[in-house]
Design a protein around this motif. Structure first.
Motif, PDB file in Angstrom:
ATOM      1  N   GLU A  61       0.509  -0.941 -25.962  1.00  0.00           N
ATOM      2  CA  GLU A  61       1.425  -1.451 -24.929  1.00  0.00           C
ATOM      3  C   GLU A  61       0.642  -2.042 -23.761  1.00  0.00           C
ATOM      4  OE1 GLU A  61       3.135   2.473 -26.517  1.00  0.00           O
ATOM      5  OE2 GLU A  61       1.205   1.780 -25.770  1.00  0.00           O
ATOM      6  N   LYS A  62       1.248  -3.057 -23.142  1.00  0.00           N
ATOM      7  CA  LYS A  62       0.661  -3.661 -21.949  1.00  0.00           C
ATOM      8  C   LYS A  62       0.799  -2.686 -20.775  1.00  0.00           C
ATOM      9  CE  LYS A  62       1.680  -8.453 -23.080  1.00  0.00           C
ATOM     10  NZ  LYS A  62       2.430  -9.655 -22.666  1.00  0.00           N
ATOM     11  N   LEU A  63      -0.237  -2.629 -19.977  1.00  0.00           N
ATOM     12  CA  LEU A  63      -0.219  -1.871 -18.732  1.00  0.00           C
ATOM     13  C   LEU A  63      -0.504  -2.856 -17.603  1.00  0.00           C
ATOM     14  CD1 LEU A  63      -2.368   1.173 -19.864  1.00  0.00           C
ATOM     15  CD2 LEU A  63       0.089   1.151 -19.523  1.00  0.00           C
ATOM     16  N   TYR A  64       0.080  -2.588 -16.453  1.00  0.00           N
ATOM     17  CA  TYR A  64      -0.066  -3.489 -15.310  1.00  0.00           C
ATOM     18  C   TYR A  64      -0.560  -2.748 -14.077  1.00  0.00           C
ATOM     19  CZ  TYR A  64       2.789  -6.783 -17.948  1.00  0.00           C
ATOM     20  OH  TYR A  64       3.271  -7.633 -18.905  1.00  0.00           O
ATOM     21  N   TYR A  65      -1.313  -3.471 -13.256  1.00  0.00           N
ATOM     22  CA  TYR A  65      -1.588  -3.026 -11.900  1.00  0.00           C
ATOM     23  C   TYR A  65      -0.498  -3.643 -11.035  1.00  0.00           C
ATOM     24  CZ  TYR A  65      -6.212  -1.755 -13.589  1.00  0.00           C
ATOM     25  OH  TYR A  65      -7.248  -1.197 -14.290  1.00  0.00           O
ATOM     26  N   ILE A  66      -0.021  -2.890 -10.071  1.00  0.00           N
ATOM     27  CA  ILE A  66       0.996  -3.382  -9.138  1.00  0.00           C
ATOM     28  C   ILE A  66       0.284  -3.616  -7.812  1.00  0.00           C
ATOM     29  CG2 ILE A  66       3.181  -2.904  -7.982  1.00  0.00           C
ATOM     30  CD1 ILE A  66       3.774  -0.940 -10.333  1.00  0.00           C
ATOM     31  N   LYS A  67       0.416  -4.837  -7.293  1.00  0.00           N
ATOM     32  CA  LYS A  67      -0.323  -5.249  -6.096  1.00  0.00           C
ATOM     33  C   LYS A  67       0.648  -5.774  -5.047  1.00  0.00           C
ATOM     34  CE  LYS A  67      -3.833  -8.619  -4.720  1.00  0.00           C
ATOM     35  NZ  LYS A  67      -4.682  -9.721  -5.191  1.00  0.00           N
ATOM     36  N   PHE A  68       0.613  -5.200  -3.842  1.00  0.00           N
ATOM     37  CA  PHE A  68       1.408  -5.730  -2.734  1.00  0.00           C
ATOM     38  C   PHE A  68       0.829  -7.086  -2.342  1.00  0.00           C
ATOM     39  CE2 PHE A  68       3.265  -1.632  -2.464  1.00  0.00           C
ATOM     40  CZ  PHE A  68       4.428  -1.768  -1.700  1.00  0.00           C
ATOM     41  N   THR A  69       1.700  -8.082  -2.149  1.00  0.00           N
ATOM     42  CA  THR A  69       1.206  -9.423  -1.827  1.00  0.00           C
ATOM     43  C   THR A  69       0.741  -9.545  -0.375  1.00  0.00           C
ATOM     44  OG1 THR A  69       3.433 -10.222  -1.372  1.00  0.00           O
ATOM     45  CG2 THR A  69       2.606 -10.531  -3.594  1.00  0.00           C
ATOM     46  N   ASN A  70       1.312  -8.756   0.523  1.00  0.00           N
ATOM     47  CA  ASN A  70       0.909  -8.766   1.928  1.00  0.00           C
ATOM     48  C   ASN A  70       0.685  -7.331   2.398  1.00  0.00           C
ATOM     49  OD1 ASN A  70       1.232 -11.651   2.451  1.00  0.00           O
ATOM     50  ND2 ASN A  70       3.395 -11.247   2.090  1.00  0.00           N
ATOM     51  N   PRO A  71      -0.381  -6.686   1.892  1.00  0.00           N
ATOM     52  CA  PRO A  71      -0.601  -5.282   2.236  1.00  0.00           C
ATOM     53  C   PRO A  71      -1.026  -5.121   3.697  1.00  0.00           C
ATOM     54  CG  PRO A  71      -2.508  -6.117   1.096  1.00  0.00           C
ATOM     55  CD  PRO A  71      -1.459  -7.217   1.063  1.00  0.00           C
ATOM     56  N   PRO A  72      -0.836  -3.932   4.254  1.00  0.00           N
ATOM     57  CA  PRO A  72      -1.270  -3.698   5.636  1.00  0.00           C
ATOM     58  C   PRO A  72      -2.778  -3.890   5.819  1.00  0.00           C
ATOM     59  CG  PRO A  72       0.076  -1.870   4.842  1.00  0.00           C
ATOM     60  CD  PRO A  72      -0.166  -2.775   3.683  1.00  0.00           C
ATOM     61  N   GLU A  73      -3.567  -3.577   4.777  1.00  0.00           N
ATOM     62  CA  GLU A  73      -5.014  -3.792   4.804  1.00  0.00           C
ATOM     63  C   GLU A  73      -5.392  -4.556   3.534  1.00  0.00           C
ATOM     64  OE1 GLU A  73      -7.273  -0.250   5.545  1.00  0.00           O
ATOM     65  OE2 GLU A  73      -5.834   0.445   7.043  1.00  0.00           O
ATOM     66  N   ALA A  74      -6.011  -5.712   3.698  1.00  0.00           N
ATOM     67  CA  ALA A  74      -6.311  -6.598   2.561  1.00  0.00           C
ATOM     68  C   ALA A  74      -7.165  -5.931   1.490  1.00  0.00           C
ATOM     69  CB  ALA A  74      -6.996  -7.863   3.061  1.00  0.00           C
ATOM     70  N   LYS A  75      -8.020  -4.998   1.860  1.00  0.00           N
ATOM     71  CA  LYS A  75      -8.916  -4.384   0.873  1.00  0.00           C
ATOM     72  C   LYS A  75      -8.231  -3.344  -0.007  1.00  0.00           C
ATOM     73  CE  LYS A  75     -10.548  -0.921   4.104  1.00  0.00           C
ATOM     74  NZ  LYS A  75     -11.635  -0.316   4.796  1.00  0.00           N
ATOM     75  N   THR A  76      -7.015  -2.935   0.351  1.00  0.00           N
ATOM     76  CA  THR A  76      -6.321  -1.902  -0.433  1.00  0.00           C
ATOM     77  C   THR A  76      -4.873  -2.319  -0.747  1.00  0.00           C
ATOM     78  OG1 THR A  76      -5.739  -0.726   1.598  1.00  0.00           O
ATOM     79  CG2 THR A  76      -7.722   0.016   0.439  1.00  0.00           C
ATOM     80  N   PRO A  77      -4.692  -3.290  -1.652  1.00  0.00           N
ATOM     81  CA  PRO A  77      -3.332  -3.743  -1.964  1.00  0.00           C
ATOM     82  C   PRO A  77      -2.694  -3.107  -3.206  1.00  0.00           C
ATOM     83  CG  PRO A  77      -4.884  -5.297  -2.849  1.00  0.00           C
ATOM     84  CD  PRO A  77      -5.691  -4.215  -2.163  1.00  0.00           C
ATOM     85  N   TYR A  78      -3.449  -2.313  -3.979  1.00  0.00           N
ATOM     86  CA  TYR A  78      -2.983  -1.853  -5.289  1.00  0.00           C
ATOM     87  C   TYR A  78      -2.303  -0.484  -5.229  1.00  0.00           C
ATOM     88  CZ  TYR A  78      -5.540  -5.706  -7.290  1.00  0.00           C
ATOM     89  OH  TYR A  78      -5.975  -6.962  -7.599  1.00  0.00           O
ATOM     90  N   VAL A  79      -1.224  -0.364  -5.990  1.00  0.00           N
ATOM     91  CA  VAL A  79      -0.462   0.885  -6.045  1.00  0.00           C
ATOM     92  C   VAL A  79      -1.182   1.867  -6.962  1.00  0.00           C
ATOM     93  CG1 VAL A  79       1.751   1.908  -6.723  1.00  0.00           C
ATOM     94  CG2 VAL A  79       1.700  -0.339  -5.610  1.00  0.00           C
ATOM     95  N   THR A  80      -1.415   3.057  -6.455  1.00  0.00           N
ATOM     96  CA  THR A  80      -2.062   4.102  -7.233  1.00  0.00           C
ATOM     97  C   THR A  80      -1.397   5.436  -6.937  1.00  0.00           C
ATOM     98  OG1 THR A  80      -4.213   4.939  -7.967  1.00  0.00           O
ATOM     99  CG2 THR A  80      -3.890   4.696  -5.588  1.00  0.00           C
TER     100      THR A  80
END
Length: 150
Positions: A61-80
């Motif tokens: 199955e495909k797995l995805y990373y979820i990334k905020f397009t305008n995160p509060p801090e550019a270096k940490t946009p990924y949902v974990t």
């Protein structure tokens, strides 16, 4: 904004809770940006993108990373998630790969890639904040509509 039944990589989407009628955004607490429900019903929240992970599920199955397009801090946009199930933003190398199951109705649920029971996105109401968590409650999941930003 139409509800999608198939994800296109790197396209902007809103994740909108079907039950609570709230999108997702972030809330800073103790130095971390946690993923929480938007402040009021009807708020679509902040857009995210799905990036295909190089990791596959046990059955391909495909797995995805979820990334905020305008995160509060550019270096940490990924949902974990952490080991207690709290969902927050991190760097890509620390990001959690997610199964995204879109049902025939268009409602979707999310499961982090693990062999542990539970692990679905679900809401936890605490201290006047609706936190997104994956705290291990088996088969307790929040259904989302995935809306195209276009």
């Amino acid at each position: 904004m139409p509800i999608v039944k198939e994800i296109e990589e790197n396209k902007d989407y809103y994740l909108y809770s079907w039950k609570t009628k709230q999108g997702i955004w972030t809330f800073k607490e103790a130095g971390y940006h946690y993923v929480v429900a938007a402040n009021y019903k009807g708020d679509m929240g902040d857009p995210v993108k799905f990036e295909l992970s190089d990791i596959k599920g046990d059955n391909g199955e495909k797995l995805y990373y979820i990334k905020f397009t305008n995160p509060p801090e550019a270096k940490t946009p990924y949902v974990t998630r952490d080991s207690n199930g709290w969902v927050y933003l991190a760097k890509r190398e620390d990001a959690t790969p997610w199964f995204v199951f879109i049902q025939g109705t268009g409602l979707a649920f999310f499961l982090y890639y693990s062999r542990e029971p539970g692990g679905y996105f679900r809401w936890l109401d605490r201290s006047d904040v609706r936190w997104l968590t994956t705290d291990g409650v088996q088969n307790d999941r929040t259904l989302f509509e995935i809306h195209s930003v276009e």
